[in-house]
Every structure is written in C-alpha cells, then in structure tokens.
Write an enzyme that holds these catalytic residues in place. Structure first.
Site, short mmCIF file in Angstrom:
data_model
loop_
_atom_site.label_atom_id
_atom_site.label_comp_id
_atom_site.label_asym_id
_atom_site.label_seq_id
_atom_site.Cartn_x
_atom_site.Cartn_y
_atom_site.Cartn_z
N GLN A 105 1.97 -11.57 10.63
CA GLN A 105 2.36 -10.33 9.97
C GLN A 105 1.54 -9.10 10.35
O GLN A 105 2.08 -8.00 10.50
CB GLN A 105 2.31 -10.53 8.44
N HIS B 59 -0.04 -2.86 11.26
CA HIS B 59 1.04 -3.57 11.97
C HIS B 59 1.10 -3.16 13.44
O HIS B 59 2.17 -2.92 14.00
CB HIS B 59 2.38 -3.34 11.27
N ARG C 26 -8.01 -10.01 3.48
CA ARG C 26 -7.13 -9.12 4.26
C ARG C 26 -7.60 -7.67 4.17
O ARG C 26 -7.68 -6.95 5.17
CB ARG C 26 -5.69 -9.26 3.77
N GLN D 120 0.83 -1.20 0.00
CA GLN D 120 0.00 0.00 0.00
C GLN D 120 0.87 1.26 0.00
O GLN D 120 1.90 1.32 0.67
CB GLN D 120 -0.93 0.01 1.22
N SER E 125 5.01 -5.64 3.45
CA SER E 125 3.67 -5.70 4.01
C SER E 125 2.74 -6.46 3.06
O SER E 125 2.93 -7.65 2.83
CB SER E 125 3.15 -4.29 4.32
N LEU E 126 1.75 -5.79 2.47
CA LEU E 126 0.86 -6.43 1.50
C LEU E 126 1.66 -7.15 0.40
O LEU E 126 1.26 -8.20 -0.10
CB LEU E 126 -0.06 -5.39 0.88
#
Length: 308
Positions: free
Chosen positions: A246, A197, A116, A11, A91-92
């Site tokens: 994660q 996160h 997600r 993102q 991340s993603l």
C-alpha cells in the site's frame, strides 16, 4: 434491506475536538482511546480534544489519533447491530477497515498504525516530495500524463472520475501539473509533509512489510476492498499481501466505489471524522445511493434514523 459498506477516512479528516463527544458519552469509546495512547505513548486525548492542530496534524501523532476515532465509530455502529456487506478505507483508513471486517484485532490495528506513522514521518524527512490534485481529467488520463514526465511522479489517489492526486519529486509533480493545465485541467498543490504513496516511501514499506508479516490476519466476516486493487475480496492472504504494497502504490478509491456498487451496495456509511469520503463517493455513485457519515453520538443517531 440496505446493503451497507462501511468506509473509513484517513489523513486530512482530522480536527481539534474529534472524538470528545463519543468519549464523554461512552466508556467503550474512552477505552479505545486509552488503548491507542498505550500503544503509541502519545498524549492522544489532549491532541484529539484540544489540539493544537499543528501537533495533531504531524503524521506520527495523527495516524494513531485518527485511527482511534475511526475504531470508536466502528465500535459504536456495531453496537447498534449494523452488519456491513463490505468495508473499505482510504489510505490510512484501510487499517480500521481491516478491523471492521475482522481481519485485524483493534490491538494489532493500532500497533501497526503507530509504526506506520513513525516510519512515514521519518521517510518524509529523508525524502521531501510533493503532492498535487489534478481536477478535470480521468484517472486513465492522469496516469498516462505522469508517464510523460521525467523524474519520480505517479498517481497517489484516484479519488473521483475527475480528481486524481499525484505524488513524487517536487520538480516532477510541478511539471505534471503544468502539463495537466496545458490539457485544460486544474492542478492544485497540496499542503502535505511527504510524498505519500510514492517510491519515496519504499524504506517505510519494507519495514511495514516485516511488521505486517508478523501479524495474524483472520478470515474476514465480510468483503474488504484493498486500496491497491479496489476489488472486494474475502481472502485473508490476498488482503495481507495487498496491504504490504500500500505505501508505494496508488489508492484506487474511485475503482473501490465502483466495485462496491457492482456488488450491490446501495448505502455507504463513513465512520470517522468529517465527511471527506462521503463527498468523493457522491461524485462517483448514482444519485439514488445513500451516503451517510458520523463522528459523534448525535451523528450516529441520524444515520440510524436514515436507515430506518
């Protein structure tokens, strides 16, 4: 011969028009976007090609849209015979990285990121938080600093040796930013819709754990570096376990880059929109390291020329 790591953005890299050049040039690219539309039930073609940015940037829309483009780029570079030594994603971006190493099918990858996006969007609405980029302190200094603050705040992304994003409750993130400034650093509040996160994503993580647990992870064909450790591995059980952690854990990107360099990687290729990861890698890797990126057929041509 270059020792290549393919890396995938998450993102923040999106833009209106992303993926259009590939989809106009390739039926395979369009089929991946079609698959993402089917899995999500969202008008991803319109959102990717036309926007508007306010809708594209909504987490529930953005996650399948961005991963679709990452997968389009992955498919295109693999069609050119590029075989990486390792893969990683921010991340993603860890999800398309798992497809790149063969641990996840494209179908399972997209199904998981659709869920997600929905869960993170939901939890951000339930638990509004904040994120801020701390510039000028080491990862260790930022981690220690957050422990001095009352309330929920922790490192979200260890991006470079001198840039760490923190996440958590608004007041705690603000207090950590003020303390960082007292110590000579900069604190830049980020425009985000949730405290990614952080413990505020715990409910989403629990539901993602169930979904991930029901998916078969294949033996990877190359090394994969999980966000939570930054350490390359070929163990599918370990990869799966770390992916489950994660959503509430820090993205150890600077540690990932350092570990891949220690593996002998001398060429990083960012597969996906813009060049955010390329910029971060250049701030960690030695100057002689090749750092390339592409998100269009023309960009891929330039990457192939650079590889010789």
């Amino acid at each position: 011969m270059a020792k290549i790591a393919l890396v995938f953005p998450g993102q923040g890299s999106q833009y209106a028009g992303m993926g259009q050049a590939f989809c106009e040039a390739s039926a395979d690219a369009m089929s991946i976007l079609d698959l993402a539309e089917t899995k999500s039930g969202l008008p991803l073609k319109k959102l990717c090609f036309e926007g508007p940015m306010e809708e594209l940037t909504q987490t529930v829309n953005l996650q399948p849209a961005l991963v679709a483009l990452d997968l389009i780029c992955l498919s295109a570079i693999k069609d050119q015979g590029i075989e990486p030594h390792a893969v990683a994603g921010h991340s993603l971006g860890e999800y398309p990285a798992l497809a790149a190493c063969g641990a996840l099918s494209y179908e399972d990858c997209l199904s998981l990121v659709v869920l997600r996006g929905k869960l993170m969007d939901r939890d951000a609405g339930k638990n509004p938080g904040a994120m801020s980029a701390i510039m000028g302190l080491s990862p260790q200094e930022v981690a220690a600093l957050t422990e001095e603050i009352e309330g929920v705040v922790q490192p979200a992304n260890f991006n470079t040796p001198v840039q760490t994003v923190i996440t958590g409750a608004r007041d705690a993130v603000k207090s950590a930013g003020l303390l960082a400034k007292e110590r000579g650093a900069k604190a830049i509040p980020l425009k985000v819709s949730g405290a990614w996160h952080s413990p505020f994503m715990a409910e989403a993580q629990k539901e993602m754990a169930e979904a991930i647990g029901g998916v078969h992870f294949h033996e990877p064909v190359c090394l994969h570096a999980p966000n939570t450790t930054g350490q390359p591995t070929g163990d599918p059980a370990l990869i799966k376990g770390e992916l489950i952690k994660q959503l509430t854990s820090s993205v150890r990107w600077v540690q990932t880059v350092e570990a891949l360099l220690a593996e002998g990687v001398d060429t990083f290729i960012e597969c996906g929109p813009k060049n955010v990861l390329s910029g971060l890698i250049k701030k960690t890797a030695p100057k002689e390291t090749a750092v390339l990126n592409f998100d269009t057929p023309e960009g891929l041509d330039k990457v192939l020329q650079a590889l010789g």
